[in-house]
Design an enzyme around this catalytic site. Structure first.
Site, mmCIF file in Angstrom:
data_model
loop_
_atom_site.group_PDB
_atom_site.id
_atom_site.type_symbol
_atom_site.label_atom_id
_atom_site.label_comp_id
_atom_site.label_asym_id
_atom_site.label_seq_id
_atom_site.Cartn_x
_atom_site.Cartn_y
_atom_site.Cartn_z
ATOM 1 N N ASP A 183 65.068 55.582 78.257
ATOM 2 C CA ASP A 183 64.674 55.199 76.901
ATOM 3 C C ASP A 183 65.549 55.823 75.833
ATOM 4 O O ASP A 183 65.558 55.366 74.692
ATOM 5 C CB ASP A 183 63.219 55.626 76.639
ATOM 6 C CG ASP A 183 62.257 54.816 77.465
ATOM 7 O OD1 ASP A 183 62.522 53.617 77.630
ATOM 8 O OD2 ASP A 183 61.281 55.376 77.963
ATOM 9 N N HIS A 237 61.263 63.277 82.878
ATOM 10 C CA HIS A 237 60.810 62.183 83.739
ATOM 11 C C HIS A 237 60.037 62.775 84.887
ATOM 12 O O HIS A 237 60.404 63.845 85.394
ATOM 13 C CB HIS A 237 62.018 61.385 84.266
ATOM 14 C CG HIS A 237 61.629 60.039 84.776
ATOM 15 N ND1 HIS A 237 61.096 59.850 86.024
ATOM 16 C CD2 HIS A 237 61.667 58.826 84.178
ATOM 17 C CE1 HIS A 237 60.834 58.569 86.179
ATOM 18 N NE2 HIS A 237 61.165 57.924 85.077
HETATM 19 N N1 ACO Z 1 60.112 67.501 75.277
HETATM 20 C C1 ACO Z 1 59.767 68.816 75.332
HETATM 21 N N2 ACO Z 1 59.143 69.392 76.378
HETATM 22 C C2 ACO Z 1 58.852 68.590 77.436
HETATM 23 C C3 ACO Z 1 59.193 67.232 77.448
HETATM 24 C C4 ACO Z 1 59.849 66.694 76.338
HETATM 25 N N3 ACO Z 1 60.208 65.402 76.307
HETATM 26 N N4 ACO Z 1 58.784 66.692 78.626
HETATM 27 C C5 ACO Z 1 58.217 67.680 79.312
HETATM 28 N N5 ACO Z 1 58.251 68.835 78.596
HETATM 29 C C6 ACO Z 1 57.768 70.142 79.034
HETATM 30 C C7 ACO Z 1 56.243 70.205 79.042
HETATM 31 O O1 ACO Z 1 55.736 70.634 77.791
HETATM 32 C C8 ACO Z 1 55.998 71.179 80.163
HETATM 33 O O2 ACO Z 1 56.255 72.454 79.666
HETATM 34 P P1 ACO Z 1 55.402 73.723 80.230
HETATM 35 O O3 ACO Z 1 55.766 73.818 81.702
HETATM 36 O O4 ACO Z 1 55.880 74.866 79.415
HETATM 37 O O5 ACO Z 1 53.963 73.387 80.019
HETATM 38 C C9 ACO Z 1 57.080 70.852 81.192
HETATM 39 O O6 ACO Z 1 58.164 70.303 80.402
HETATM 40 C C10 ACO Z 1 56.651 69.854 82.247
HETATM 41 O O7 ACO Z 1 56.210 68.671 81.594
HETATM 42 P P2 ACO Z 1 55.108 67.682 82.130
HETATM 43 O O8 ACO Z 1 54.499 66.953 80.961
HETATM 44 O O9 ACO Z 1 54.183 68.394 83.050
HETATM 45 O O10 ACO Z 1 55.979 66.673 82.984
HETATM 46 P P3 ACO Z 1 55.473 65.295 83.550
HETATM 47 O O11 ACO Z 1 56.300 65.017 84.754
HETATM 48 O O12 ACO Z 1 54.000 65.257 83.710
HETATM 49 O O13 ACO Z 1 55.815 64.251 82.365
HETATM 50 C C11 ACO Z 1 56.952 62.777 80.970
HETATM 51 C C12 ACO Z 1 56.908 63.439 82.352
HETATM 52 C C13 ACO Z 1 55.592 62.144 80.614
HETATM 53 C C14 ACO Z 1 57.979 61.658 81.005
HETATM 54 C C15 ACO Z 1 57.319 63.863 79.907
HETATM 55 O O14 ACO Z 1 58.563 64.436 80.235
HETATM 56 C C16 ACO Z 1 57.363 63.291 78.489
HETATM 57 O O15 ACO Z 1 56.326 63.208 77.839
HETATM 58 N N6 ACO Z 1 58.583 62.869 78.003
HETATM 59 C C17 ACO Z 1 58.703 62.293 76.683
HETATM 60 C C18 ACO Z 1 58.244 60.832 76.715
HETATM 61 C C19 ACO Z 1 59.225 59.915 77.406
HETATM 62 O O16 ACO Z 1 60.428 59.963 77.166
HETATM 63 N N7 ACO Z 1 58.681 59.023 78.257
HETATM 64 C C20 ACO Z 1 59.477 58.041 78.983
HETATM 65 C C21 ACO Z 1 59.445 58.335 80.453
HETATM 66 S S1 ACO Z 1 60.561 57.287 81.297
HETATM 67 C C22 ACO Z 1 59.813 55.816 81.380
HETATM 68 O O17 ACO Z 1 58.632 55.642 81.346
HETATM 69 C C23 ACO Z 1 60.701 54.668 81.479
#
Ligand code: ACO
Length: 460
Positions: free
Chosen positions: A367, A310
């Site tokens: 979620d 998140h």
């Molecule tokens: N699975 C595996 N790796 C992940 C995940 C995940 N779900 N989420 C983040 N990471 C990793 C990224 O690859 C990144 O790794 P790195 O540093 O080696 O490059 C690091 O964690 C940071 O991730 P970001 O994408 O920069 O984090 P950001 O804060 O931008 O994104 C987000 C948050 C979009 C929610 C992301 O965690 C994600 O895509 N999660 C899965 C989708 C999801 O569950 N969305 C619902 C969000 S809650 C809502 O809207 C109600």
């Protein structure tokens, strides 16, 4: 509130002072509204992770500590004591309602449950069966306003005069549109709302009653659905709410603004994630994996663990903790031994002990468990994000009002750092296609560029 602190920014020889703004809970922000006029610089913050777009009094989140409060009241307390409709009132109006206010508000929501008969034609060939429910929802929420032109004037004072009616109407009709969309897509007769049912029960009735068989949900099923809606009711400046605020900032009416919110919510990184969680669990189950291989793929960057991570929470999403317990309860009631829940639990256990997830603060978000509950209730997968939209409606409405009520509010219009081509000439087609050699210097060639004329006019 501005506090005494001053932030100093040094650029070359010069240092500039900027005021510091402090929120109720002590969070601080540097007010850079005069940055460009003072320095000629702008800030850049892709994804807005460090940018406060507004000051808001609706929802407070402390992502590091896993705290979420609606109008000051912790989410756990609301989940324990309140209902979705009471929560909607709190979020929209800022205070818990008195008995009379609650009764008036509920009655208003109830009275608005039906759709204008002319709108029913949309469900009779107006959309193909294959249409995504989020596309239908967004279109019809905007269309609803057409039937109430006095609420959709795009004149701020007039739109605000009818705000109470518009808010109750949207809260009510979003649920009817959602249920009728499901019925239409599945070739089922449309079921009208009933006067004697509560908000969530009425929704389940419109979804699952048949002309030959009335659907009576178990009280705990109705409660679980109401809880999911309550937990989604607002989440401050998330992608869809920021969209609503941005559209509202142009002076657009409430209906147009929430319709845009639905579009933003549709994306798999936002509201679409609840449905992706189930798809992911089904895929894992189908391959006979217990979650171990999937975790490894996620660590190699080949897959995302949907329902994890998140932007704000760097610990458990407090909504996920509440829903984890609710999911167990619902599965007990429907007597469903869902293998997907076992995989979900295993994924959570593995991720919680793996340094990849620990180092990146990746915890389950709302979620992760809402999908399991919705599946157990019998909600089809493509309706999951629609459920999120119904839940988020109070938040969108409250944020629209906050923007619309602000005297001298500004239109949202970020800047950019341009990284495209520098000034260049317009090349006529015959030169681009090589019909005339590019090194052929004719008067015609020399005079073809608009770029040149921009330079010429700049020099003039
Ligand atoms: N699975 C595996 N790796 C992940 C995940 C995940 N779900 N989420 C983040 N990471 C990793 C990224 O690859 C990144 O790794 P790195 O540093 O080696 O490059 C690091 O964690 C940071 O991730 P970001 O994408 O920069 O984090 P950001 O804060 O931008 O994104 C987000 C948050 C979009 C929610 C992301 O965690 C994600 O895509 N999660 C899965 C989708 C999801 O569950 N969305 C619902 C969000 S809650 C809502 O809207 C109600």
């Amino acid at each position: 509130m501005t506090n005494q602190e001053v932030a100093k920014i040094t650029l070359g020889e010069n240092t500039f002072d900027f005021p510091v703004v402090q929120g109720t809970e002590g969070e601080k922000a540097i007010d850079i509204s005069t940055l460009r006029s003072k320095t000629g610089y702008i800030t850049i913050d892709e994804g807005f992770a460090n940018t406060g777009a507004c000051q808001s009094a609706i929802t407070y989140i402390d992502g590091e500590k896993g705290k979420l409060r609606y109008r000051g009241i912790p989410i756990e307390v609301m989940a324990e004591n309140s209902t979705f409709i009471e929560t909607a009132y709190l979020i929209i109006y800022g205070e818990l309602p008195t008995r009379k206010e609650m009764s008036n508000f509920s009655q208003k929501v109830l009275r608005n449950a039906s759709l204008h008969e002319a709108m029913m034609h949309f469900f009779d060939g107006g959309f193909p069966f294959s249409a995504h429910p989020m596309a239908i929802l967004s279109s019809l929420l905007n269309s609803v306003g057409c039937y109430y032109p006095y609420m959709v004037t795009n004149q701020r004072e007039q739109d605000l005069e009818h705000f109470d009616d518009a808010a109750a109407l949207l809260l009510s009709k979003v649920r009817t549109i959602a249920a009728m969309t499901y019925r239409m897509k599945n070739g089922l007769p449309l079921i009208y709302p009933k006067r004697d049912l509560g908000y969530s029960q009425n929704f389940l009735h419109m979804m699952f009653t048949e002309p030959y068989h009335e659907y009576y949900p178990h009280d705990d099923i109705t409660k679980a659905l109401d809880l999911i809606l309550l937990l989604h009711a607002d989440h401050e400046q998330n992608c869809s709410t920021s969209t609503v605020r941005m559209v509202a900032s142009s002076g657009a009416n409430l209906f147009a603004s929430v319709s845009a919110g639905v579009c933003a919510l549709w994306g798999p990184l936002h509201g679409g994630a609840n449905m992706q969680v189930i798809q992911m669990l089904q895929e894992i189950h189908a391959t006979g994996d217990d979650g171990t291989k999937f975790i490894e793929r996620a660590k190699r960057g080949e897959a995302k663990l949907m329902g994890f991570g998140h932007r704000l929470y760097k610990t458990y999403d407090p909504r996920a903790i509440i829903l984890r317990g609710a999911a167990e309860k619902v599965l007990n009631i429907v007597k469903l031994k869902d293998p997907l829940l076992d995989i979900a639990r295993r994924l959570e256990e593995k991720a919680r002990s793996d340094s990849y997830f620990i180092d990146r603060n990746l915890y389950p978000n709302v979620d992760f468990y809402s999908g399991i509950i919705l599946k157990a209730i019998g909600m089809p997968l493509d309706m999951f994000t629609v459920m999120f939209a119904i839940g988020r409606m109070p938040g969108w409405i409250a944020h629209w009002r906050e923007v619309a009520s602000k005297p001298k509010g500004k239109i949202s219009r970020p800047r950019q750092v341009y990284i495209g081509s520098p000034l260049r000439d317009y090349v006529k087609m015959r030169y681009r296609e090589g019909e005339i050699s590019s090194d052929y210097e004719s008067d015609d060639h020399k005079s073809h560029g608009f770029g040149s004329s921009e330079n010429a006019s700049a020099k003039a």
